[in-house]
Design a protein around this motif. Structure first.
Motif, mmCIF file in Angstrom:
data_model
loop_
_atom_site.group_PDB
_atom_site.id
_atom_site.type_symbol
_atom_site.label_atom_id
_atom_site.label_comp_id
_atom_site.label_asym_id
_atom_site.label_seq_id
_atom_site.Cartn_x
_atom_site.Cartn_y
_atom_site.Cartn_z
ATOM 1 N N VAL A 100 48.953 -11.179 45.453
ATOM 2 C CA VAL A 100 49.352 -12.592 45.521
ATOM 3 C C VAL A 100 49.104 -13.290 44.191
ATOM 4 O O VAL A 100 49.919 -14.110 43.728
ATOM 5 N N TYR A 101 47.994 -12.970 43.532
ATOM 6 C CA TYR A 101 47.692 -13.575 42.233
ATOM 7 C C TYR A 101 48.737 -13.165 41.192
ATOM 8 O O TYR A 101 49.216 -14.006 40.416
ATOM 9 N N ASP A 102 49.111 -11.879 41.189
ATOM 10 C CA ASP A 102 50.143 -11.425 40.251
ATOM 11 C C ASP A 102 51.475 -12.117 40.523
ATOM 12 O O ASP A 102 52.181 -12.535 39.594
ATOM 13 N N GLN A 103 51.827 -12.253 41.808
ATOM 14 C CA GLN A 103 53.073 -12.945 42.146
ATOM 15 C C GLN A 103 53.021 -14.414 41.729
ATOM 16 O O GLN A 103 54.019 -14.972 41.258
ATOM 17 N N ASN A 104 51.854 -15.030 41.887
ATOM 18 C CA ASN A 104 51.698 -16.421 41.475
ATOM 19 C C ASN A 104 51.884 -16.577 39.973
ATOM 20 O O ASN A 104 52.560 -17.511 39.498
ATOM 21 N N GLN A 105 51.302 -15.670 39.200
ATOM 22 C CA GLN A 105 51.476 -15.717 37.749
ATOM 23 C C GLN A 105 52.936 -15.504 37.360
ATOM 24 O O GLN A 105 53.462 -16.171 36.460
ATOM 25 N N GLU A 106 53.613 -14.589 38.061
ATOM 26 C CA GLU A 106 55.027 -14.356 37.765
ATOM 27 C C GLU A 106 55.864 -15.584 38.090
ATOM 28 O O GLU A 106 56.775 -15.962 37.337
ATOM 29 N N LEU A 107 55.550 -16.240 39.215
ATOM 30 C CA LEU A 107 56.269 -17.460 39.573
ATOM 31 C C LEU A 107 56.001 -18.574 38.570
ATOM 32 O O LEU A 107 56.908 -19.371 38.264
ATOM 33 N N ARG A 108 54.790 -18.637 38.045
ATOM 34 C CA ARG A 108 54.485 -19.638 37.021
ATOM 35 C C ARG A 108 55.307 -19.394 35.760
ATOM 36 O O ARG A 108 55.833 -20.341 35.161
#
Length: 308
Positions: A79-87
């Motif tokens: 989830v953290y990696d996906q959040n960074q990608e979305l950012r």
């Protein structure tokens, strides 16, 4: 005769010995039970396993909890990696949105520039503003068109709304435009609808002053200002702005062109005035068709009167 010390447990040592002996006996019995190769012993071993092994499920609870904790941590990492990608994608979208807004504004300014109504006799060259050399004493911009594009000194420059200034300095590929707000700018204008003549004088402020106004009492705020064409510096009827009353009480002009945000300018090609080489050029040619030289009409033939 043995004596016990104060505080010593009288039954503790024998009890521990008894428990240790029972444990040893149970372990020896289990070893013997597992070593005996007999059907009855096998059934006994199976029954013992069926009763004892399921009761050890409580021992698997910490292992199961630890496995779930590891899975949750891995899910959190995903989830953290996906959040960074979305950012990162959001930052790219913001950059694209800003680029789209700039392109939309640029397109709007170009459309405004194309909608300027000019005389059919006027042609123009469109240039991009490269730099703005604004200073407390000078207002001018640099265009990316110059002598190689046919630009000449003195030609008028407009944006999508009104007159901006005139060309003052031409290079091979660049040209400088002195704005109407420059302290050295002086152009003749006409005030509509009264038709009064005046001089628009730049004074490095956003609203240049009107000087030498004929009958200032006839001028009202909101009157339209256009170029007069006097002196052949500018073509006539180019929109300049509207009359306003300044804080100092002077008549000023709120320019239609936004001189603080110039990106594209249209340079108008102005035909040079025909030079006067002789005194005969001061007299305009006749408006009618050119006729040939007038020949004197011959006198009618008259016969001499005879005697009747």
């Amino acid at each position: 005769m043995s004596r016990t010390r104060p505080g010593e447990d009288v039954y503790g040592r024998p009890l521990r010995r008894l428990l240790l002996g029972i444990l040893c006996a149970v372990l020896v019995a289990l070893v013997l039970l597992w070593r005996i190769d007999n059907p009855r012993a096998e059934r006994l071993r199976a029954g013992l396993v069926d009763r004892v092994v399921p009761s050890f499920e409580w021992a698997l609870v910490p292992i199961t909890w630890g496995g779930r904790l590891i899975e949750d941590f891995e899910g959190y990492a995903r989830v953290y990696d996906q959040n960074q990608e979305l950012r990162r994608e959001l930052q790219q979208m913001k950059a694209w949105r800003e680029a789209a807004i700039q392109l939309e504004q640029e397109n709007a300014r170009l459309l405004d520039l194309n909608n300027v109504q000019l005389s059919p006799d006027l042609t123009f060259v469109t240039g991009v503003v490269l730099t703005d050399s604004g200073s407390p004493f000078r207002r001018s911009v640099l265009l990316n068109v110059g002598g190689s594009d046919g630009i000449r000194d003195g030609w008028a420059a407009m944006d999508g709304l009104g007159l901006v200034g005139r060309i003052a300095g031409v290079g091979d590929r660049t040209a400088r435009v002195i704005l109407l707000t420059d302290g050295n700018s002086r152009i003749p204008v006409t005030i509509q609808p009264s038709g009064k003549r005046a001089i628009l004088a730049g004074d490095t402020t956003a609203a240049p002053a009107l000087d030498f106004v004929e009958n200032p009492e006839d001028v009202r705020a909101g009157d339209r200002i256009v170029t007069s064409g006097d002196g052949g510096v500018f073509p006539p009827d180019l929109l300049v702005g509207q009359v306003v009353r300044g804080a100092d009480g002077r008549l000023r002009v709120r320019l239609s062109a936004d001189t603080n945000r110039l990106e594209y300018l249209r340079v108008l090609r102005t035909r040079p005035a025909r030079g006067i080489e002789s005194t005969g050029d001061l007299i305009a040619p006749p408006a009618g068709p050119v006729q040939g030289p007038v020949r004197p009409e011959p006198a009618p033939d008259t016969a001499p009167e005879g005697d009747g």
